[in-house]
Design an enzyme around this catalytic site. Structure first.
Site, PDB file in Angstrom:
ATOM      1  N   ASP A  81       0.805  -1.233   0.000  1.00 54.94           N
ATOM      2  CA  ASP A  81       0.000   0.000   0.000  1.00 54.94           C
ATOM      3  C   ASP A  81       0.839   1.284   0.000  1.00 54.94           C
ATOM      4  OD1 ASP A  81      -2.163  -1.677   0.016  1.00 54.94           O
ATOM      5  OD2 ASP A  81      -2.613  -1.417   2.142  1.00 54.94           O
ATOM      6  N   GLY A 122      11.433   1.508   4.190  1.00 53.29           N
ATOM      7  CA  GLY A 122      10.378   1.649   3.173  1.00 53.29           C
ATOM      8  C   GLY A 122       9.327   2.666   3.585  1.00 53.29           C
ATOM      9  N   ASP A 146      16.051  -5.214  12.134  1.00 53.66           N
ATOM     10  CA  ASP A 146      17.314  -5.371  11.394  1.00 53.66           C
ATOM     11  C   ASP A 146      18.400  -4.391  11.869  1.00 53.66           C
ATOM     12  OD1 ASP A 146      15.833  -7.162   9.868  1.00 53.66           O
ATOM     13  OD2 ASP A 146      15.346  -5.661   8.346  1.00 53.66           O
ATOM     14  N   MET A 188      17.252 -13.410  10.671  1.00 55.72           N
ATOM     15  CA  MET A 188      16.856 -12.347   9.741  1.00 55.72           C
ATOM     16  C   MET A 188      17.879 -11.215   9.733  1.00 55.72           C
ATOM     17  SD  MET A 188      12.761 -11.975  10.217  1.00 55.72           S
ATOM     18  CE  MET A 188      11.620 -13.007   9.299  1.00 55.72           C
ATOM     19  N   GLY A 189      17.523 -10.099   9.123  1.00 54.55           N
ATOM     20  CA  GLY A 189      18.428  -8.946   9.095  1.00 54.55           C
ATOM     21  C   GLY A 189      18.537  -8.283   7.733  1.00 54.55           C
ATOM     22  N   GLU A 241      20.429 -14.168   7.007  1.00 59.89           N
ATOM     23  CA  GLU A 241      19.694 -14.533   5.783  1.00 59.89           C
ATOM     24  C   GLU A 241      20.327 -13.914   4.532  1.00 59.89           C
ATOM     25  OE1 GLU A 241      15.654 -13.076   6.078  1.00 59.89           O
ATOM     26  OE2 GLU A 241      16.285 -11.006   6.370  1.00 59.89           O
TER      27      GLU A 241
HETATM   28  O1  F6P Z   1      12.789  -6.003   7.951  1.00 60.00           O
HETATM   29  C1  F6P Z   1      12.341  -6.913   8.892  1.00 60.00           C
HETATM   30  C2  F6P Z   1      12.300  -8.307   8.329  1.00 60.00           C
HETATM   31  O2  F6P Z   1      11.881  -9.199   9.349  1.00 60.00           O
HETATM   32  C3  F6P Z   1      13.613  -8.784   7.715  1.00 60.00           C
HETATM   33  O3  F6P Z   1      14.566  -9.163   8.660  1.00 60.00           O
HETATM   34  C4  F6P Z   1      13.129  -9.900   6.822  1.00 60.00           C
HETATM   35  O4  F6P Z   1      14.017 -10.071   5.742  1.00 60.00           O
HETATM   36  C5  F6P Z   1      11.792  -9.389   6.335  1.00 60.00           C
HETATM   37  O5  F6P Z   1      11.367  -8.403   7.265  1.00 60.00           O
HETATM   38  C6  F6P Z   1      10.733 -10.456   6.215  1.00 60.00           C
HETATM   39  O6  F6P Z   1       9.563  -9.884   5.705  1.00 60.00           O
HETATM   40  P1  F6P Z   1       8.162 -10.644   5.630  1.00 60.00           P
HETATM   41  O7  F6P Z   1       7.586 -10.691   7.013  1.00 60.00           O
HETATM   42  O8  F6P Z   1       7.356  -9.794   4.712  1.00 60.00           O
HETATM   43  O9  F6P Z   1       8.442 -12.013   5.091  1.00 60.00           O
END
Ligand code: F6P
Length: 368
Positions: A81, A122, A146, A188-189, A241
């Site tokens: 959105d 974003g 992150d 993540m990250g 990741e």
């Molecule tokens: O930016 C936060 C985050 O959790 C990242 O670490 C990860 O790459 C991404 O968002 C995952 O996004 P989604 O929940 O849309 O799969």
């Protein structure tokens, strides 16, 4: 700081992925706005979607009672959105339209004098564009597990994710040791290795692979063999990741076209574990920590930082500092232009103190 007398009513929204501490920010915004400045507060539902569709509700102090320790966001969120690139279906075809004028109409309908956007790179980029292109009085609050926003010492949510990843490593240690296995933890990250690096240090990892330091898998084998020679029949490997081999690419799990950041990373943990098992013959197992890192109750550190950011954001609104974002310049809460705050990712400094310390205690980054 001179108070801006024209402000009577402010809006707030949470955008992007959820993150521990979002509710703590909302609570601090509401309490500061109403308690200190006698403003009224409107919460938009589900990020920019609520702004585009005018889905909003008044927030009172009663609405934020008990939310300080709660994960997620009472307002809802989405990483879709974008008002400047809004997905619609026209004549059965998916298309993107600029609907930013609708945002301004809805802000006027709600009689809002300023908007606080709690989000990551974003959402804050959209906030910057709403401020610069549409003249919307916007103030930003930096959120992301992150910890990759360059203009602040720390984003809220990171400390909780780090604690979750560290606890996971403590638990994986027991199986690694008992079964003489290699346990690989994928965290993540996105394109930064903060969670992997700090959890790896806090959780006693033997190998840490991060996007900033491309690795050679041979060096990872070497580290595991060295440990075996010293009688250590297990190893713990933390993989961000976004980690990638020298000369290779990150592993992309899927593309989400309509998202602010369409690339979803994931899968490198499995690649590394299989390579280790094939080469060393040691049983290797993978745990992908995933969204556990984004969930649950925020740590005390994140609750405090989120509260300071929430109050700080209202202070910025009252000082008329639009187009700015609150940030932590330890030990103080300061502000920075949104234009400076977005777009540039805060990477792990490869020659920084944290990486050096990790190397000194024998942690391998797979580069030597
Ligand atoms: O930016 C936060 C985050 O959790 C990242 O670490 C990860 O790459 C991404 O968002 C995952 O996004 P989604 O929940 O849309 O799969």
């Amino acid at each position: 700081m001179a108070l801006n007398k024209k402000i009577r009513r402010i809006g707030v929204l949470t955008g992007g992925g959820d993150c521990p501490g979002l509710n703590a920010v909302i609570r601090a915004v509401v309490k500061t706005a109403i308690g200190t400045y006698k403003l009224s507060v409107v919460g938009f539902e589900n990020g920019f979607g609520g702004l585009i569709q005018n889905r909003a509700c008044d927030l009172t102090v009663r609405d934020v009672v008990g939310i300080l320790p709660r994960g997620g966001t009472i307002l809802g969120t989405t990483n879709r959105d974008n008002p400047f690139k809004y997905q619609m279906v026209v004549n059965g075809e998916k298309t993107f339209r600029d609907v930013s004028d609708r945002v301004i109409e809805n802000i006027n309908i709600q009689e809002i004098d300023a908007l606080i956007i709690i989000g990551g790179d974003g959402s804050l980029s959209i906030g910057k564009d709403l401020y610069e292109k549409k003249g919307l009085p916007v103030v930003g609050v930096p959120k992301t597990i992150d910890n990759d926003l360059s203009a602040t010492d720390q984003t809220f949510g990171f400390d909780t994710a780090l604690t979750t990843a560290t606890e996971a490593l403590d638990k994986l240690h027991t199986t690694a040791e008992s079964h003489h296995r290699v346990m690989v933890l994928e965290v993540m990250g996105r394109y930064a290795g903060w969670i992997a690096l700090e959890a790896g240090i806090a959780g006693g990892a033997d190998v840490i692979l991060i996007p900033e330091i491309p690795y050679s898998i041979k060096n990872v084998y070497e580290k595991i063999y060295q440990r075996q020679e010293h009688g250590k029949l297990f190893s713990i490997v933390v993989v961000a990741e976004g980690a990638k081999p020298l000369g290779g690419d990150m592993v992309v799990k899927r593309m989400v076209e309509e998202s602010f950041d369409p690339i979803r990373l994931g899968g490198i943990g499995n690649v590394v574990a299989k390579q280790i098992e094939d080469e060393t013959g040691m049983e290797s197992r993978v745990t992908v920590l995933g969204h556990l890192q984004r969930g649950g109750s925020p740590t005390a550190f994140d609750r405090i930082l989120a509260t300071r950011y929430g109050a700080g954001a209202v202070n910025l609104v009252m000082a008329g500092k639009f187009g700015e974002m609150v940030c932590l310049r330890t030990p103080n809460i300061k502000s920075v232009q949104l234009a400076e705050a977005v777009g540039e990712i805060r990477h792990v400094p490869v020659n920084g103190d944290m990486v050096r310390t990790a190397r000194q205690i024998g942690i391998s980054f797979g580069d030597k």
